[in-house]
Structures are given as C-alpha cells and as structure tokens.
Design an enzyme around this catalytic site. Structure first.
Site, short mmCIF file in Angstrom:
data_model
loop_
_atom_site.label_atom_id
_atom_site.label_comp_id
_atom_site.label_asym_id
_atom_site.label_seq_id
_atom_site.Cartn_x
_atom_site.Cartn_y
_atom_site.Cartn_z
N THR A 130 -0.60 27.93 -1.78
CA THR A 130 -0.64 29.47 -2.01
C THR A 130 -1.95 29.84 -1.28
OG1 THR A 130 1.12 29.63 -3.55
CG2 THR A 130 -0.42 31.38 -3.19
N ARG A 189 7.46 31.54 -7.63
CA ARG A 189 8.50 30.63 -6.76
C ARG A 189 9.53 30.15 -7.52
NH1 ARG A 189 4.26 25.85 -5.88
NH2 ARG A 189 6.15 24.83 -4.66
N ILE A 194 -4.56 29.58 -8.28
CA ILE A 194 -3.41 29.84 -7.38
C ILE A 194 -2.93 28.20 -6.95
CG2 ILE A 194 -3.57 32.14 -7.18
CD1 ILE A 194 -4.69 31.44 -4.35
N ASP A 195 -1.74 28.25 -6.50
CA ASP A 195 -1.27 26.74 -6.29
C ASP A 195 -2.08 26.52 -4.86
OD1 ASP A 195 0.46 26.80 -8.31
OD2 ASP A 195 2.26 27.41 -7.08
N LYS A 196 -2.08 24.99 -4.69
CA LYS A 196 -2.60 24.62 -3.40
C LYS A 196 -2.19 25.12 -2.30
CE LYS A 196 -3.29 20.39 -0.99
NZ LYS A 196 -3.12 18.76 -0.99
#
Length: 331
Positions: free
Chosen positions: A149, A251, A145-147
């Site tokens: 998030t 996003r 998962i994104d940094k």
C-alpha cells in the site's frame, strides 16, 4: 539468569536515570503478558498504551510493582543498519515527519527483511533523533501501512510527540482517507462497514471477518466514480475514511462485501478471466503489481502546536496511470 533492567521515563518521555529490575517476571505465581507499547510516567508508575495479552492488564497507569510482573517484548534484531534511500518527505518540523511511502517498501525490519525498510532509511537521515517508545526496531514508527500500500504515515521525532500521536490513534481521532480501486460496484454506493476482525483460522498471517470474536473495525466509504464499457469490466473508485485502523482492514472489508481491491493477491480474485477486454488496459492490469490502495490524506492534532494539521499526497504513477486510462475510456 542475568539481571535485566528497563529504563524509567517521565511522562514527557525523558529518562530519569533510574532503572527497574525485571527479575520478578520469572517468579512463579505471577501473571505474564507482552506489552508492545509502553512508557514510564514516573519512578513508580508505568503507562500501558495497548491492551496486553493478559486481560488483567489494560491500558492505563499502573504501579511499578505491577509492571515488574510484565514480560516486556524483546526483539531479536539487535542492531538496525542505516541505509541511504530516497524518502518522499511531505512535511517535517521539530516534532514529526510526514512520509509518502511507495508501494513495495516495508515500514520496519522483521523476519526476512532487516535492511531494506523505511526505518533503515530514516536512521540514515535522522540517526538518533527519532522516538524510542516502540522499541529499538521501530524508532519513530507510530503506525504502519501495508508493504504493498502506498501513501502517508507520520513518524515521531521524540517520545513526547510519539505518545501524543499514539493516544490519538488509540482514541480513533486521527483522520485517514484512502483511495481504492475495486472490482465491480459496491452496494450501497456509500455506506459504513462494521465488523469484528480476527486472525484467520486457516492462515494466522491473514485477517478475516468474524461474527463472534476479534476487534471492532469500522470503514466508511463513498463511491466517487464507476467505470465501465464493453471492453472494460466494472471498476469503482472509492474513498475510504477509517474510524479504526486494524491490520488489512480495508482489504478485508471490501473482500467481505464481494468487491475486492484490484491487484490484491491475498484477499482478491485469484484468476482474472474476461470475455472481452481492451488490450491496453489488460497490459496496465498485468503491470500493476500490488493492491490498488493509497493512503491519500492524514490529519491530527499537532503534538505541541495544539492545532489540527492535515496533509495530502499525490497519487503514485502506477495508480495514476490506471485511473487516467479509466477516466478516458471507462466512462
């Protein structure tokens, strides 16, 4: 050139002790490809778990003679240093680890960040007791998962569990629910966003919706609440259920709909201007230094128990603080 070998693994992820010579990949006339996720099934078969850049090599079982033509993905980072850090472990057993990742923490090492990632912390706790199918730089890492998030992700302790989970992700059978705070009110309130996602032509680090090329991306969403009063702009709390897990999918999808995530500096509003806004809420917004997206729950079939398991997480403090304020003053 020096001779290079790849260890051969059985379907269960155990090494056979045999090795495959990789020198064939440099011979002229052979097609090349990069394979990011792979596992040997036997001494003469290889399982490709992701489509390679060369369209002739699709996921599936291939002869080693074909595998000998593949350029394997080698990461330049030779050694990952373990690092002591606090990791919020929601669940752990002999096969898997469920981690509640905070925002601001990168999942695995990469350019510019080799020592302050989740992988460094996992190596300190579990040493070599993590899967190796994703290479030496991503031990145990099945998905990301994104940094910026926060939320749940599953880590594999061995190759068998990793392969089982990877197949479920590939089959889109993993259940993932996210909570997001969006600007405005999305229309319709509940629905499904289906698009193609590809690399942005303007910036290859970003993703964009495309009408002609890319990977199919599907986000189901449901508006749980809409907050609004004279001193607070319209904000929606939305639950997202992913059918696919493309890079930056949620996003990009909500930005495409015109309802970007609060705090998203990449796909969101560049400048925030309000005619009138509650001062306390303005301070909360200023302190919220990431996108308002949290991976709330995760469900899948356990690799060895063959039962469906699901896990839930609490909202992080920054997300909860904003939501509590909206609940109190925004209705």
């Amino acid at each position: 050139m020096d001779k290079e070998y790849i260890e051969i693994y059985t379907k269960c992820g155990e090494p056979t002790g045999e090795k495959l010579l990789k020198s064939k990949i440099h011979k002229e006339g052979l097609f090349h490809a990069t394979v990011h996720v792979w596992m040997f099934c036997s001494k003469d078969k290889i399982l490709i778990q992701k489509r390679s850049k060369n369209k002739e090599i699709n996921p599936g079982v291939w002869d080693v003679s074909v595998a000998g033509h593949i350029r394997f993905n080698e990461n330049k980072i030779d050694h990952i240093k373990p690092k002591r850090m606090d990791i919020d472990i929601v669940h752990e057993d002999e096969e898997i680890i469920i981690v509640n990742k905070p925002s601001g923490l990168t999942v695995h090492p990469g350019a510019g960040n080799k020592e302050n990632t989740l992988v460094n912390g996992l190596l300190h706790l579990y040493k070599n007791n993590l899967s190796t199918l994703n290479g030496p730089v991503r031990p145990g890492i099945v998905h990301r998962i994104d940094k910026e998030t926060s939320g749940l992700l599953v880590v594999a302790k061995n190759n068998f569990s990793h392969a089982s989970l990877s197949k479920q992700f590939s089959d889109h059978s993993i259940e993932r629910k996210y909570l997001a705070l969006l600007w405005g009110v999305i229309r319709p309130l509940n629905g499904k966003i289906v698009t193609l996602l590809s690399r942005s032509k303007k910036n290859r680090k970003l993703m964009s919706v495309s009408e002609i090329s890319g990977k199919k991306a599907i986000t189901n969403y449901k508006t749980l609440k809409v907050f609004y009063n004279k001193e607070i702009p319209k904000i929606s709390l939305v639950e997202c259920i992913l059918e696919t897990g493309r890079t930056h999918q949620i996003r990009v999808h909500f930005s495409y709909k015109g309802n970007s995530l609060i705090g998203d500096k990449t796909y969101g509003r560049k400048k925030l201007q309000f005619k009138k806004i509650n001062k306390k809420f303005q301070k909360i917004l200023a302190d919220f230094d990431r996108q308002a997206l949290h991976a709330k729950s995760l469900g899948f079939f356990h690799p060895t128990k063959n039962t469906f398991v699901s896990f839930d997480s609490k909202l992080p403090q920054d997300f909860k603080k904003m939501l509590d304020f909206l609940e109190k003053f925004g209705n």
